[in-house]
Design a protein around this motif. Structure first.
Motif, short mmCIF file in Angstrom:
data_model
loop_
_atom_site.label_atom_id
_atom_site.label_comp_id
_atom_site.label_asym_id
_atom_site.label_seq_id
_atom_site.Cartn_x
_atom_site.Cartn_y
_atom_site.Cartn_z
N UNK A 223 14.47 -0.92 1.02
CA UNK A 223 13.53 -0.38 -0.09
C UNK A 223 12.42 0.87 0.54
N UNK A 224 12.39 0.54 1.81
CA UNK A 224 11.20 1.42 2.30
C UNK A 224 11.90 2.93 2.59
N UNK A 225 13.20 2.59 3.15
CA UNK A 225 14.26 3.97 3.36
C UNK A 225 14.22 4.72 2.06
N UNK A 226 14.45 3.97 0.83
CA UNK A 226 14.96 4.56 -0.26
C UNK A 226 13.79 5.55 -0.66
N UNK A 227 12.57 5.16 -0.53
CA UNK A 227 11.28 6.08 -0.93
C UNK A 227 10.88 6.91 0.23
N UNK A 228 11.02 6.56 1.40
CA UNK A 228 10.39 7.36 2.46
C UNK A 228 11.46 8.34 2.96
N UNK A 229 12.54 8.27 2.72
CA UNK A 229 13.43 9.22 3.09
C UNK A 229 13.95 10.21 1.77
#
Ligand code: GLN
Length: 232
Positions: A223-229
């Motif tokens: 989830x973090x990767x999806x939005x932060x990258x």
């Protein structure tokens, strides 16, 4: 598959727009780190959520008035708020940075704010931070209910700068907001899910258990990767 006949529905107050934590996508669906987290936690812990994009301060008020079960809005865990809220385990960290218009090359630090106006969002740690240094640096404060209006006020030149959460301002700038960050993060805090103090302990427990499960099974990182990258 197991069925859970009597799944509870919780009303979750959130911000109108605070990407990458929450924002309405092109289909007018609320997405973002907070939204993906709570939906995944709800699935894991067998409950339903009714997302209420009330605005940050209104969400806080709604929970305190018993009109919503919790606030999930990139909310900082602060000592003051601990007087009226119980918080989940943190799921992120933030700090307050100063943003100025991209074409502004003369406002480089707090000393350049003297006699000027800065924009902040009602009830936030950014607003609190601005108030705490206002006397020392001699600026005026304009307050808005959502982040878009804060940024707009800086881009149009009514305000010389704004104070907002670093991950949010950074994400917005990556996505094309015509601002730039000129200070290091100050007043750093963990970010957590808040319920009214002494209330909704069952929901808080489900949130923490679900969050721990998502951390274990890799979904949290996804989830973090999806939005932060995310690319523009
Ligand atoms: N993290 C900041 C706070 O808790 C801002 C939250 C928000 O604007 N949604 O005050």
């Amino acid at each position: 598959t197991k069925t859970h006949a009597a799944e509870k529905t919780y009303e979750i107050g959130t911000d109108v727009t605070f990407p990458p934590f929450e924002y309405a996508n092109d289909n007018n669906k609320y997405v973002g780190i907070d939204m993906d987290l709570i939906r995944s936690i709800a699935k894991d812990q067998h409950f339903n959520v009714d997302i209420k994009p009330l605005g940050f301060n209104a969400a806080i008020q709604a929970v305190q008035a018993g009109q919503a079960d919790g606030v999930l809005a990139g909310m900082s865990v602060t000592p003051e708020r601990k007087g009226t809220f119980d918080f989940s385990n943190p799921y992120y960290n933030s700090g307050v940075v100063m943003g100025v218009a991209q074409n502004n090359n003369s406002t480089k630090n707090l000393n350049d704010l003297r006699g000027k106006t800065v924009a902040v969002k009602t009830g936030t740690t950014g607003a609190q931070y601005a108030q705490s240094i206002q006397k020392k640096y001699g600026f005026k404060i304009s307050t808005f209910d959502d982040s878009n209006n804060v940024y707009e006020d800086v881009m149009t030149g009514n305000s010389i700068a704004c104070f907002d959460d670093q991950p949010v301002l950074k994400y917005g700038i990556n996505q094309g907001t015509q601002l730039k960050i000129v200070t290091k993060p100050a007043a750093g805090t963990p970010i957590g899910f808040g319920v009214k103090k002494g209330q909704n302990q069952e929901l808080l427990k489900k949130f923490n258990t679900g969050l721990a499960n998502l951390k274990k099974n890799g979904q949290y990182k996804k989830i973090l990767d999806k939005y932060l990258n995310a690319k523009k």
